[in-house]
Write a protein that holds these residues in place. Structure first.
Motif, mmCIF file in Angstrom:
data_model
loop_
_atom_site.group_PDB
_atom_site.id
_atom_site.type_symbol
_atom_site.label_atom_id
_atom_site.label_comp_id
_atom_site.label_asym_id
_atom_site.label_seq_id
_atom_site.Cartn_x
_atom_site.Cartn_y
_atom_site.Cartn_z
ATOM 1 N N MET A 90 48.630 57.955 38.263
ATOM 2 C CA MET A 90 48.097 57.576 39.557
ATOM 3 C C MET A 90 47.019 56.510 39.381
ATOM 4 N N THR A 91 47.059 55.512 40.193
ATOM 5 C CA THR A 91 46.094 54.422 40.130
ATOM 6 C C THR A 91 44.707 54.922 40.510
ATOM 7 N N LYS A 92 43.710 54.455 39.792
ATOM 8 C CA LYS A 92 42.320 54.799 40.096
ATOM 9 C C LYS A 92 41.756 53.774 41.071
ATOM 10 N N ASN A 93 40.996 54.265 42.044
ATOM 11 C CA ASN A 93 40.382 53.419 43.069
ATOM 12 C C ASN A 93 38.958 53.064 42.680
ATOM 13 N N ILE A 94 38.644 51.793 42.781
ATOM 14 C CA ILE A 94 37.334 51.298 42.368
ATOM 15 C C ILE A 94 36.682 50.517 43.501
ATOM 16 N N MET A 95 35.362 50.678 43.604
ATOM 17 C CA MET A 95 34.568 49.879 44.533
ATOM 18 C C MET A 95 33.659 48.979 43.702
ATOM 19 N N VAL A 96 33.583 47.712 44.091
ATOM 20 C CA VAL A 96 32.689 46.749 43.442
ATOM 21 C C VAL A 96 31.549 46.438 44.406
ATOM 22 N N VAL A 97 30.315 46.627 43.925
ATOM 23 C CA VAL A 97 29.124 46.366 44.724
ATOM 24 C C VAL A 97 28.312 45.282 44.009
ATOM 25 N N ASP A 98 28.317 44.084 44.582
ATOM 26 C CA ASP A 98 27.588 42.961 43.992
ATOM 27 C C ASP A 98 27.320 41.944 45.096
ATOM 28 N N ASP A 99 26.120 41.401 45.125
ATOM 29 C CA ASP A 99 25.784 40.450 46.187
ATOM 30 C C ASP A 99 26.434 39.085 45.977
ATOM 31 N N ALA A 100 26.942 38.808 44.792
ATOM 32 C CA ALA A 100 27.575 37.518 44.503
ATOM 33 C C ALA A 100 29.090 37.616 44.700
ATOM 34 N N LYS A 129 44.306 43.328 36.773
ATOM 35 C CA LYS A 129 45.110 43.121 35.564
ATOM 36 C C LYS A 129 45.123 44.364 34.687
ATOM 37 N N GLY A 130 44.076 45.180 34.798
ATOM 38 C CA GLY A 130 43.995 46.414 34.026
ATOM 39 C C GLY A 130 44.697 47.591 34.686
ATOM 40 N N GLY A 131 45.305 47.361 35.853
ATOM 41 C CA GLY A 131 46.057 48.415 36.526
ATOM 42 C C GLY A 131 45.246 49.232 37.517
ATOM 43 N N TYR A 132 44.058 48.770 37.840
ATOM 44 C CA TYR A 132 43.210 49.477 38.794
ATOM 45 C C TYR A 132 43.310 48.833 40.170
ATOM 46 N N GLU A 133 42.952 49.606 41.200
ATOM 47 C CA GLU A 133 42.947 49.075 42.560
ATOM 48 C C GLU A 133 41.513 49.018 43.079
ATOM 49 N N VAL A 134 41.115 47.842 43.517
ATOM 50 C CA VAL A 134 39.802 47.687 44.135
ATOM 51 C C VAL A 134 39.989 47.962 45.616
ATOM 52 N N VAL A 135 39.502 49.123 46.063
ATOM 53 C CA VAL A 135 39.698 49.545 47.452
ATOM 54 C C VAL A 135 38.561 49.094 48.359
ATOM 55 N N GLU A 141 41.477 61.529 50.464
ATOM 56 C CA GLU A 141 42.035 61.728 49.134
ATOM 57 C C GLU A 141 42.829 60.513 48.643
ATOM 58 N N ASN A 142 43.438 59.756 49.556
ATOM 59 C CA ASN A 142 44.220 58.586 49.149
ATOM 60 C C ASN A 142 43.352 57.397 48.758
ATOM 61 N N LYS A 143 42.164 57.303 49.346
ATOM 62 C CA LYS A 143 41.308 56.151 49.093
ATOM 63 C C LYS A 143 40.012 56.525 48.377
ATOM 64 N N LYS A 144 39.825 57.798 48.072
ATOM 65 C CA LYS A 144 38.582 58.238 47.446
ATOM 66 C C LYS A 144 38.240 57.332 46.270
ATOM 67 N N ILE A 145 36.997 56.935 46.186
ATOM 68 C CA ILE A 145 36.553 56.018 45.137
ATOM 69 C C ILE A 145 36.341 56.795 43.850
ATOM 70 N N ASP A 146 37.093 56.413 42.822
ATOM 71 C CA ASP A 146 37.023 57.089 41.528
ATOM 72 C C ASP A 146 35.925 56.520 40.642
ATOM 73 N N LEU A 147 35.537 55.263 40.903
ATOM 74 C CA LEU A 147 34.525 54.599 40.081
ATOM 75 C C LEU A 147 33.869 53.492 40.891
ATOM 76 N N VAL A 148 32.568 53.341 40.680
ATOM 77 C CA VAL A 148 31.812 52.262 41.311
ATOM 78 C C VAL A 148 31.274 51.349 40.218
ATOM 79 N N LEU A 149 31.504 50.050 40.369
ATOM 80 C CA LEU A 149 30.845 49.050 39.525
ATOM 81 C C LEU A 149 29.733 48.477 40.376
ATOM 82 N N MET A 150 28.482 48.657 39.951
ATOM 83 C CA MET A 150 27.318 48.356 40.787
ATOM 84 C C MET A 150 26.361 47.391 40.096
ATOM 85 N N ASP A 151 26.109 46.277 40.771
ATOM 86 C CA ASP A 151 25.092 45.335 40.312
ATOM 87 C C ASP A 151 23.717 45.994 40.453
#
Length: 126
Positions: free
Chosen positions: A1-11, A24-30, A50-60
């Motif tokens: 199952m694809t992991k859902n990721i949120m990116v938080v960055d002002d740029a 490219k790594g097979g993840y989905e940025v939701v 459950e379908n869109k739950k964020i599995d990981l946050v990349l945070m500036d």
């Protein structure tokens, strides 16, 4: 199952770069947001879906309105099992240490190296 990721960055450019690396790594940025306030709100909004739950946050760390350290604290208070990886410039060692103490799983140094980003993201799911 694809992991859902949120990116938080002002740029915008940094969000775009991370999205391409993750795709490219097979993840989905939701979700992509430009400050910590929106990051916390979005995390909470997606939490119950459950379908869109964020599995990981990349945070500036450095952002307007609410910095990444404060947003990390609020996300961890809401969900102590949250997975957050901090993104930082080289000269922010003290903030990296602080974020680790607050629950961040790892950190990524800017400018981003695609291989390192994917290694650190992959490690969060082991």
């Amino acid at each position: 199952m694809t992991k859902n990721i949120m990116v938080v960055d002002d740029a915008f450019f940094m969000r775009k770069v991370l999205k391409e690396i993750l795709k490219k790594g097979g993840y989905e940025v939701v979700a992509q947001v430009d400050n910590g306030v929106k990051g916390v709100q979005t995390y909470k909004e997606f939490f119950g879906d459950e379908n869109k739950k964020i599995d990981l946050v990349l945070m500036d760390i450095t952002m307007p309105e609410m910095d990444g350290i404060t947003a990390l604290k609020k996300i961890m208070e809401f969900d102590r099992n949250a997975k957050v990886v901090m993104c930082t410039a080289l000269n922010m060692q003290d903030k990296v240490v602080l974020s680790a103490k607050m629950g961040a799983k790892d950190f990524i140094v800017k400018p981003f190296n695609a291989q390192i980003v994917l290694e650190k993201v992959n490690n969060c799911f082991k």
